[in-house]
Design an enzyme around this catalytic site. Structure first.
Site, PDB file in Angstrom:
ATOM      1  N   GLN A 179      71.241  23.367  56.097  1.00  0.00           N
ATOM      2  CA  GLN A 179      71.244  23.681  57.533  1.00  0.00           C
ATOM      3  C   GLN A 179      71.988  24.977  57.860  1.00  0.00           C
ATOM      4  OE1 GLN A 179      69.667  22.214  60.100  1.00  0.00           O
ATOM      5  NE2 GLN A 179      68.808  20.527  58.940  1.00  0.00           N
ATOM      6  N   HIS A 201      61.757  25.089  54.024  1.00  0.00           N
ATOM      7  CA  HIS A 201      61.122  24.793  55.318  1.00  0.00           C
ATOM      8  C   HIS A 201      62.101  24.718  56.482  1.00  0.00           C
ATOM      9  CE1 HIS A 201      61.759  20.296  55.926  1.00  0.00           C
ATOM     10  NE2 HIS A 201      62.181  20.431  54.690  1.00  0.00           N
ATOM     11  N   CYS A 325      64.790   2.599  66.895  1.00  0.00           N
ATOM     12  CA  CYS A 325      64.602   1.258  67.409  1.00  0.00           C
ATOM     13  C   CYS A 325      63.718   0.491  66.445  1.00  0.00           C
ATOM     14  CB  CYS A 325      63.921   1.365  68.763  1.00  0.00           C
ATOM     15  SG  CYS A 325      63.812  -0.185  69.600  1.00  0.00           S
TER      16      CYS A 325
END
Ligand SMILES: *Cc1c(COP(=O)(O)O)cnc(C)c1O
Length: 393
Positions: A179, A201, A325
């Site tokens: 990152q 990527h 969820c």
């Protein structure tokens, strides 16, 4: 309305110059870099040119770059590769509780294989305390693996201090810099790392490409076996078009680093200011200063982050949630859990990650839509009962 992509920490679009550089290596220059003939030599030259470009971005020598299939494989090669080298009975790895799954799960696998893994905690802003690293090192430690910058909250780790401890104690030091590379200055000598992972990527390069920096003299065992490519560390015919694309992406990242840092930071500050000004009951995560310029993680109290992501998607805005969820209950990410925040707040987390093509106009439009959605969902939650365990609203 044109969609607004604010999820560059998940992946980035390929830069047009990267695409151009790659195209001829599919059809025209299709050679195998191991072949002696002209086609082979052309492919070899392209691979070595790319290696020099990757090395230049992080201040390494070309011979210290091993091409991999991505950030995950680079992380795995660093962890398994150091573990499977003969090292006089040393069997302990030190890592953190907020690593990417590529590091976390490679460590868990090594733990199943009998290695001892120490997961160090982080503070409320997501930082590892170098003193904790110092205390955790024993005569059994062979590797410290701490990520450079976190992919969910953007916090940058004190790598220099940790690197100094590693060197002092004769322990190898790996960092997942997927990152941070191309977003902030990354120089391997400055950070004191022996191993560093990169993914194509995440920096406008192609998917399925990456590299591991291996400091000269670092002993590493291969995790694939075959034709001895990449110094016998990554066996198999090279992904020449991908490698060329990764090299080009690194060249662009180096060329544009200063201007992109300013661009991303300006947009992130605008996004943060507008959210703070227009939406009440929010909390921004990560370290206030030691953080990536492109990333903003925010919790909206009383709202489900996943529901917000779905509603934003319906309006053409792509972002990520910090929770998922499943079967009617909400599971927060291991990173948010490690920060020690209340679950009810963590559930409302959304990650915005900006890229080179984003504009101030897009940020303004995204915040207006976000504001309306948060207000609407808060009213709904008020009417229907609490958010969290029970609902995914
Ligand atoms: C995306 C990412 C990876 C994995 O890289 P891939 O190329 O997708 O395998 C590893 N670490 C971090 C921090 C990432 O953000």
């Amino acid at each position: 309305m044109k969609p607004i992509y604010l999820d560059h920490s998940a992946t980035t679009p390929v830069h047009p110059e990267v695409l151009t550089a790659m195209i001829s290596f599919f059809a025209n220059h299709f050679g195998n870099p191991s072949s002696i003939h002209r086609e082979g030599r052309l492919a070899r030259e392209a691979v070595e040119g790319a290696r020099a470009r990757v090395a230049a971005l992080i201040g390494a020598a070309p011979a210290e770059i091993v091409f991999t299939s991505g950030g995950t494989e680079a992380d795995n090669l660093a962890l398994l590769g150091t573990a499977f080298v003969e090292k006089q009975g040393r069997n302990q790895i030190i890592t953190s509780t907020i690593e990417h799954h590529a590091v976390e799960n490679a460590c868990r696998h090594l733990a199943e294989c009998g290695f001892e893994v120490t997961f160090l905690p982080v503070d409320g802003e997501g930082r590892v305390n170098p003193d904790d690293v110092r205390k955790a090192v024993t005569e059994k430690t062979f590797l410290i693996s701490i990520m450079h910058a976190n992919n969910e909250i953007g916090t940058i780790q004190p790598l220099r201090e940790i690197g100094a401890i590693a060197r002092e104690r004769g322990v190898l030091f790996h960092t997942d810099a997927v990152q941070s590379v191309g977003k902030i200055p990354v120089a391997v000598a400055d950070l004191g790392v022996d191993l560093l992972s990169i993914a194509g990527h995440k920096i406008s390069g192609p998917k399925g490409t990456g590299a591991l920096y291996v400091r000269r003299g670092t002993e590493l065992a291969p995790i694939t076996f075959g034709g001895h490519q990449e110094g016998n560390l990554r066996n198999g015919t090279e992904n020449v078009p991908g490698i060329v694309g990764l090299g080009k992406a690194c060249e662009i990242a180096r060329r544009d680093l200063a201007s992109q840092m300013t661009h991303l930071r300006t947009l992130r500050e605008l996004l943060e200011e507008r959210i703070r000004a227009e939406i009440p009951d929010i909390r921004v995560h990560g370290h206030p200063l030691e953080r990536l310029p492109q990333l903003l993680s925010v919790s909206f109290a009383g709202v489900s982050g996943e529901a917000l992501v779905r509603e934003l998607d319906l309006r053409g805005i792509a972002v990520s949630a910090g929770s998922a969820c499943t079967a009617g209950s909400t599971k927060i990410s291991h990173v948010l859990a490690a920060l020690g925040m209340p679950e009810a707040l963590a559930v409302g987390t959304v990650r915005f990650s900006l890229g080179r093509d984003n504009t101030e106009e897009e940020i303004g439009r995204a915040v207006s839509i976000l504001k309306a959605l948060v207000e609407k969902r808060r009213i709904l939650v008020e009417l229907e009962g609490s958010v969290g365990g029970r609902g995914c609203r």
